[in-house]
Design an enzyme around this catalytic site. Structure first.
Site, short mmCIF file in Angstrom:
data_model
loop_
_atom_site.label_atom_id
_atom_site.label_comp_id
_atom_site.label_asym_id
_atom_site.label_seq_id
_atom_site.Cartn_x
_atom_site.Cartn_y
_atom_site.Cartn_z
N MET A 75 -3.99 33.64 -21.06
CA MET A 75 -3.67 34.93 -21.67
C MET A 75 -3.13 34.69 -23.09
O MET A 75 -2.48 35.56 -23.67
CB MET A 75 -2.65 35.69 -20.83
CG MET A 75 -3.21 36.04 -19.43
SD MET A 75 -2.53 37.52 -18.70
CE MET A 75 -0.80 37.11 -18.60
N HIS A 119 -0.60 24.75 -21.84
CA HIS A 119 -2.03 25.06 -22.00
C HIS A 119 -2.76 23.87 -22.63
O HIS A 119 -3.88 23.54 -22.22
CB HIS A 119 -2.22 26.27 -22.91
CG HIS A 119 -1.67 27.56 -22.38
ND1 HIS A 119 -0.62 28.20 -22.96
CD2 HIS A 119 -2.05 28.31 -21.32
CE1 HIS A 119 -0.36 29.31 -22.29
NE2 HIS A 119 -1.21 29.40 -21.28
N GLN A 165 -3.73 43.04 -14.25
CA GLN A 165 -2.79 42.23 -13.45
C GLN A 165 -1.33 42.57 -13.76
O GLN A 165 -0.43 41.90 -13.28
CB GLN A 165 -3.08 40.74 -13.61
CG GLN A 165 -2.73 40.14 -14.96
CD GLN A 165 -3.20 38.68 -15.08
OE1 GLN A 165 -4.40 38.39 -15.14
NE2 GLN A 165 -2.26 37.75 -15.10
N SER A 220 6.31 28.34 -20.54
CA SER A 220 5.64 29.60 -20.20
C SER A 220 5.60 30.46 -21.46
O SER A 220 6.55 30.44 -22.26
CB SER A 220 6.44 30.33 -19.11
OG SER A 220 6.07 31.69 -19.06
#
Ligand code: PAF
Length: 196
Positions: free
Chosen positions: A30, A37, A61, A185
């Site tokens: 995303m 990542h 989502q 995150s």
């Protein structure tokens, strides 16, 4: 690196790669890319002929009171990170590209989606399974890479791939942590130093 916004175009590229026996690694994200990542991208680059990354903040989502609108979207930084790490194709679809006005087909992985995080986020895993199955149909990867940080998501996607006979092998990759030990995150930017 080529940036592709159209799903038919990336699907055609994948079909051609498959015809030429080239392996395709895929990292669905995303965006707001960080070292976690990058570790997935590096793994894909090392294991496949071609690496495709998608950056798409998937509206279905997110629940109605969740952070869809304020989710970080530093697209230019993401493009640079992908270029620097050997990505061949960056897929950047729009909402209109992925979801038709009359979109009405969802993938639900029963049993696993209503427990743990699914208790407080009732539509979350249905949205994840739906978009990942769409992306798998579009990119047709040999291997797809997911962080084990989102362990429930990883297990659900593995189940979905088995149940629906996707050609893709799902590969779980280790959690990458900040110096403090906090798992990396995209949402860590929401946290004050004290909250971290
Ligand atoms: O883990 C994520 O970033 C997302 O849930 C995913 C798998 C890209 C689907 O939108």
């Amino acid at each position: 690196m080529k940036i592709i916004k159209n799903s038919l175009q990336i699907q055609k590229i994948s079909m051609e790669l498959i015809r030429k026996n080239k392996s395709i690694g895929f990292v669905p994200t995303m965006g707001a890319l960080h070292s976690g990542h990058v570790s997935l991208i590096k793994k894909s680059v090392s294991q496949n002929d071609i690496t495709v990354v998608s950056v798409y903040v998937n509206p279905i989502q997110f629940g109605p009171n969740e952070d869809y609108k304020r989710y970080p979207r530093p697209v230019n930084d993401d493009i640079e990170i992908c270029k620097k790490n050997g990505v061949d194709y960056l897929f950047l679809p729009s909402n209109e590209t992925l979801y038709d006005k009359d979109f009405s087909t969802y993938v639900t992985v029963d049993k696993l989606s209503g427990i743990m995080c699914g208790v407080t986020r009732p539509v979350h895993f249905r949205g994840v399974a739906t978009v990942v199955s769409k992306l798998f149909n579009i990119v047709m990867p040999d291997r797809a890479y997911f962080g084990l940080k989102d362990y429930q998501q990883y297990v659900i996607i593995k189940r979905m791939v088995k149940d629906l006979n996707f050609r893709t092998k799902v590969i779980g990759c280790p959690i990458i942590r900040e110096k403090s030990g906090l798992a990396m995150s995209s949402r860590n930017t929401y946290l004050s130093p004290e909250a971290k």
